[in-house]
Scaffold this motif. Structure first.
Motif, PDB file in Angstrom:
ATOM      1  N   ALA A  20     -18.293  -5.061 -16.727  1.00 17.43           N
ATOM      2  CA  ALA A  20     -17.077  -4.308 -16.420  1.00 17.43           C
ATOM      3  C   ALA A  20     -16.675  -4.597 -14.979  1.00 17.43           C
ATOM      4  CB  ALA A  20     -17.329  -2.826 -16.622  1.00 17.43           C
ATOM      5  N   LYS A  21     -15.383  -4.666 -14.745  1.00 13.64           N
ATOM      6  CA  LYS A  21     -14.888  -4.870 -13.386  1.00 13.64           C
ATOM      7  C   LYS A  21     -15.089  -3.592 -12.595  1.00 13.64           C
ATOM      8  CE  LYS A  21     -10.990  -6.212 -15.059  1.00 13.64           C
ATOM      9  NZ  LYS A  21      -9.643  -6.613 -15.345  1.00 13.64           N
ATOM     10  N   GLN A  22     -15.438  -3.767 -11.351  1.00 17.97           N
ATOM     11  CA  GLN A  22     -15.542  -2.604 -10.481  1.00 17.97           C
ATOM     12  C   GLN A  22     -14.144  -2.179 -10.055  1.00 17.97           C
ATOM     13  OE1 GLN A  22     -17.970  -3.779  -7.201  1.00 17.97           O
ATOM     14  NE2 GLN A  22     -16.640  -5.418  -6.567  1.00 17.97           N
ATOM     15  N   PRO A  23     -13.979  -0.939  -9.683  1.00 18.46           N
ATOM     16  CA  PRO A  23     -12.654  -0.503  -9.214  1.00 18.46           C
ATOM     17  C   PRO A  23     -12.237  -1.332  -7.995  1.00 18.46           C
ATOM     18  CG  PRO A  23     -14.098   1.385  -9.552  1.00 18.46           C
ATOM     19  CD  PRO A  23     -14.947   0.155  -9.695  1.00 18.46           C
ATOM     20  N   LEU A  24     -10.956  -1.587  -7.863  1.00 22.14           N
ATOM     21  CA  LEU A  24     -10.462  -2.393  -6.742  1.00 22.14           C
ATOM     22  C   LEU A  24     -10.853  -1.794  -5.390  1.00 22.14           C
ATOM     23  CD1 LEU A  24      -7.012  -3.631  -8.012  1.00 22.14           C
ATOM     24  CD2 LEU A  24      -8.853  -5.055  -7.120  1.00 22.14           C
ATOM     25  N   ARG A  25     -10.974  -0.498  -5.312  1.00 27.59           N
ATOM     26  CA  ARG A  25     -11.367   0.134  -4.050  1.00 27.59           C
ATOM     27  C   ARG A  25     -12.762  -0.282  -3.616  1.00 27.59           C
ATOM     28  NH1 ARG A  25     -12.088   6.473  -4.859  1.00 27.59           N
ATOM     29  NH2 ARG A  25     -12.829   6.297  -2.741  1.00 27.59           N
ATOM     30  N   VAL A  27     -13.874  -3.432  -4.052  1.00 28.17           N
ATOM     31  CA  VAL A  27     -13.830  -4.854  -3.712  1.00 28.17           C
ATOM     32  C   VAL A  27     -13.421  -4.923  -2.244  1.00 28.17           C
ATOM     33  CG1 VAL A  27     -12.786  -7.093  -4.233  1.00 28.17           C
ATOM     34  CG2 VAL A  27     -13.176  -5.436  -6.087  1.00 28.17           C
ATOM     35  N   SER A  28     -14.391  -5.178  -1.378  1.00 26.66           N
ATOM     36  CA  SER A  28     -14.140  -5.035   0.058  1.00 26.66           C
ATOM     37  C   SER A  28     -13.022  -5.945   0.567  1.00 26.66           C
ATOM     38  CB  SER A  28     -15.423  -5.251   0.864  1.00 26.66           C
ATOM     39  OG  SER A  28     -15.920  -6.543   0.669  1.00 26.66           O
ATOM     40  N   ASP A  29     -12.912  -7.168   0.051  1.00 27.57           N
ATOM     41  CA  ASP A  29     -11.830  -8.050   0.504  1.00 27.57           C
ATOM     42  C   ASP A  29     -10.461  -7.419   0.260  1.00 27.57           C
ATOM     43  OD1 ASP A  29     -13.636  -9.973   1.264  1.00 27.57           O
ATOM     44  OD2 ASP A  29     -13.280 -11.289  -0.446  1.00 27.57           O
ATOM     45  N   ILE A  30     -10.331  -6.755  -0.867  1.00 27.71           N
ATOM     46  CA  ILE A  30      -9.055  -6.124  -1.234  1.00 27.71           C
ATOM     47  C   ILE A  30      -8.863  -4.833  -0.448  1.00 27.71           C
ATOM     48  CG2 ILE A  30      -7.717  -5.121  -3.141  1.00 27.71           C
ATOM     49  CD1 ILE A  30      -8.271  -8.157  -3.503  1.00 27.71           C
ATOM     50  N   ASP A  31      -9.841  -3.960  -0.504  1.00 28.49           N
ATOM     51  CA  ASP A  31      -9.721  -2.642   0.113  1.00 28.49           C
ATOM     52  C   ASP A  31      -9.568  -2.748   1.628  1.00 28.49           C
ATOM     53  OD1 ASP A  31      -9.728   0.199  -0.783  1.00 28.49           O
ATOM     54  OD2 ASP A  31     -11.363   0.360   0.682  1.00 28.49           O
ATOM     55  N   ASP A  32     -10.307  -3.662   2.248  1.00 29.54           N
ATOM     56  CA  ASP A  32     -10.202  -3.827   3.703  1.00 29.54           C
ATOM     57  C   ASP A  32      -8.806  -4.308   4.108  1.00 29.54           C
ATOM     58  OD1 ASP A  32     -12.857  -3.083   3.816  1.00 29.54           O
ATOM     59  OD2 ASP A  32     -13.607  -5.086   4.281  1.00 29.54           O
ATOM     60  N   ALA A  33      -8.236  -5.205   3.321  1.00 29.34           N
ATOM     61  CA  ALA A  33      -6.884  -5.699   3.627  1.00 29.34           C
ATOM     62  C   ALA A  33      -5.860  -4.578   3.487  1.00 29.34           C
ATOM     63  CB  ALA A  33      -6.527  -6.867   2.718  1.00 29.34           C
ATOM     64  N   VAL A  34      -5.999  -3.774   2.447  1.00 25.28           N
ATOM     65  CA  VAL A  34      -5.076  -2.651   2.249  1.00 25.28           C
ATOM     66  C   VAL A  34      -5.214  -1.659   3.406  1.00 25.28           C
ATOM     67  CG1 VAL A  34      -4.510  -0.694   0.753  1.00 25.28           C
ATOM     68  CG2 VAL A  34      -4.972  -2.943  -0.252  1.00 25.28           C
ATOM     69  N   PHE A  35      -6.442  -1.417   3.833  1.00 25.86           N
ATOM     70  CA  PHE A  35      -6.687  -0.526   4.969  1.00 25.86           C
ATOM     71  C   PHE A  35      -5.998  -1.053   6.226  1.00 25.86           C
ATOM     72  CE2 PHE A  35      -9.241   0.340   8.771  1.00 25.86           C
ATOM     73  CZ  PHE A  35      -9.140   1.717   8.824  1.00 25.86           C
ATOM     74  N   VAL A  64      -3.668 -11.017  -1.150  1.00 29.72           N
ATOM     75  CA  VAL A  64      -4.504  -9.974  -1.748  1.00 29.72           C
ATOM     76  C   VAL A  64      -4.270  -9.906  -3.256  1.00 29.72           C
ATOM     77  CG1 VAL A  64      -4.849  -7.459  -1.846  1.00 29.72           C
ATOM     78  CG2 VAL A  64      -4.773  -8.633   0.349  1.00 29.72           C
ATOM     79  N   ARG A  65      -3.029  -9.969  -3.677  1.00 33.97           N
ATOM     80  CA  ARG A  65      -2.724  -9.978  -5.127  1.00 33.97           C
ATOM     81  C   ARG A  65      -3.360 -11.184  -5.806  1.00 33.97           C
ATOM     82  NH1 ARG A  65       1.040  -6.351  -7.235  1.00 33.97           N
ATOM     83  NH2 ARG A  65       1.174  -7.552  -9.136  1.00 33.97           N
ATOM     84  N   SER A  66      -3.256 -12.325  -5.163  1.00 36.70           N
ATOM     85  CA  SER A  66      -3.833 -13.547  -5.718  1.00 36.70           C
ATOM     86  C   SER A  66      -5.357 -13.428  -5.824  1.00 36.70           C
ATOM     87  CB  SER A  66      -3.451 -14.737  -4.840  1.00 36.70           C
ATOM     88  OG  SER A  66      -4.033 -15.913  -5.317  1.00 36.70           O
ATOM     89  N   LYS A  67      -5.976 -12.881  -4.799  1.00 34.71           N
ATOM     90  CA  LYS A  67      -7.430 -12.677  -4.810  1.00 34.71           C
ATOM     91  C   LYS A  67      -7.821 -11.744  -5.948  1.00 34.71           C
ATOM     92  CE  LYS A  67     -11.660 -12.400  -3.076  1.00 34.71           C
ATOM     93  NZ  LYS A  67     -12.602 -13.489  -3.074  1.00 34.71           N
ATOM     94  N   ALA A  68      -7.086 -10.662  -6.108  1.00 35.99           N
ATOM     95  CA  ALA A  68      -7.388  -9.707  -7.180  1.00 35.99           C
ATOM     96  C   ALA A  68      -7.233 -10.371  -8.545  1.00 35.99           C
ATOM     97  CB  ALA A  68      -6.492  -8.477  -7.071  1.00 35.99           C
ATOM     98  N   ARG A  69      -6.182 -11.139  -8.714  1.00 35.92           N
ATOM     99  CA  ARG A  69      -5.980 -11.850  -9.986  1.00 35.92           C
ATOM    100  C   ARG A  69      -7.114 -12.830 -10.244  1.00 35.92           C
ATOM    101  NH1 ARG A  69      -0.199 -12.900  -8.466  1.00 35.92           N
ATOM    102  NH2 ARG A  69       0.950 -11.116  -9.246  1.00 35.92           N
ATOM    103  N   GLY A  82      -2.483   0.282  -6.207  1.00 35.96           N
ATOM    104  CA  GLY A  82      -1.510   0.434  -5.127  1.00 35.96           C
ATOM    105  C   GLY A  82      -0.664   1.688  -5.227  1.00 35.96           C
ATOM    106  N   ASP A  83      -0.431   2.168  -6.449  1.00 33.67           N
ATOM    107  CA  ASP A  83       0.420   3.338  -6.664  1.00 33.67           C
ATOM    108  C   ASP A  83      -0.361   4.649  -6.743  1.00 33.67           C
ATOM    109  OD1 ASP A  83       2.614   1.672  -6.726  1.00 33.67           O
ATOM    110  OD2 ASP A  83       2.716   1.594  -8.916  1.00 33.67           O
ATOM    111  N   SER A  84      -1.675   4.565  -6.793  1.00 34.45           N
ATOM    112  CA  SER A  84      -2.510   5.745  -6.988  1.00 34.45           C
ATOM    113  C   SER A  84      -2.387   6.740  -5.833  1.00 34.45           C
ATOM    114  CB  SER A  84      -3.974   5.314  -7.130  1.00 34.45           C
ATOM    115  OG  SER A  84      -4.842   6.421  -7.022  1.00 34.45           O
ATOM    116  N   LYS A  85      -2.026   7.970  -6.144  1.00 35.75           N
ATOM    117  CA  LYS A  85      -1.936   9.014  -5.116  1.00 35.75           C
ATOM    118  C   LYS A  85      -3.308   9.273  -4.499  1.00 35.75           C
ATOM    119  CE  LYS A  85       2.093  11.329  -6.975  1.00 35.75           C
ATOM    120  NZ  LYS A  85       2.657  12.540  -7.560  1.00 35.75           N
ATOM    121  N   GLN A  86      -4.338   9.197  -5.324  1.00 32.67           N
ATOM    122  CA  GLN A  86      -5.700   9.403  -4.833  1.00 32.67           C
ATOM    123  C   GLN A  86      -6.095   8.306  -3.837  1.00 32.67           C
ATOM    124  OE1 GLN A  86      -8.671   9.250  -7.911  1.00 32.67           O
ATOM    125  NE2 GLN A  86     -10.284  10.032  -6.576  1.00 32.67           N
ATOM    126  N   GLU A  87      -5.765   7.066  -4.173  1.00 35.83           N
ATOM    127  CA  GLU A  87      -6.090   5.959  -3.270  1.00 35.83           C
ATOM    128  C   GLU A  87      -5.271   6.039  -1.983  1.00 35.83           C
ATOM    129  OE1 GLU A  87      -8.607   3.863  -3.391  1.00 35.83           O
ATOM    130  OE2 GLU A  87      -9.201   4.831  -5.243  1.00 35.83           O
TER     131      GLU A  87
END
Length: 133
Positions: A20-25, A27-35, A64-69, A82-87
């Motif tokens: 199973a894929k881990q939540p995007l949050r 994935v440090s490469d993704i989450d750190d870039a969003v931060f 970041v989108r390309s990395k996630a894909r 990206g749209d999650s109110k919790q995130e």
């Protein structure tokens, strides 16, 4: 029958390797870039002397989108993250803590400017998303 056994054997062997894929949050490469984008955005909104480097931000967004894909996430999963109110709330709290740790006082726009300038001088990813006016 032989084809059925062969097909079932292949499916059984591959089932063990499917994870199973881990939540995007997580994935440090993704989450750190969003931060970094979130912090840079807060700095540019609060500091009247600093603006955004939009081309850099768009390039980072696409990267970041390309990395996630490439990690197997669908556009729907990426947008849900990206749209999650919790995130968004988690990222906001994390960013505010980072800014406070670096000397920002919410009521003082110049404290945001000082952090922004420091990030620009360090050539950090946050700093690369900002420029002085």
């Amino acid at each position: 029958m032989r084809n059925l056994v062969l097909t079932l054997s292949i499916l059984a062997m591959s089932a063990g390797s499917v994870t199973a894929k881990q939540p995007l949050r997580e994935v440090s490469d993704i989450d750190d870039a969003v931060f970094d984008v979130a912090v840079a955005n807060k700095i540019r909104k609060e500091c009247p002397d600093i603006s955004a480097r939009l081309i850099k931000a768009i390039t980072l967004y696409r990267s970041v989108r390309s990395k996630a894909r490439s990690l197997g996430y669908t556009d729907e999963e990426i947008e849900a993250y990206g749209d999650s109110k919790q995130e968004k709330a988690r990222m906001r709290a994390k960013g505010e803590a980072y800014l406070r740790t670096n000397g920002v006082v919410a009521s003082d726009p110049q404290s945001y400017c000082a952090v922004g300038r420091k990030e620009i001088q360090k050539s950090s990813r946050i700093g690369s998303l900002l420029r002085e006016k």
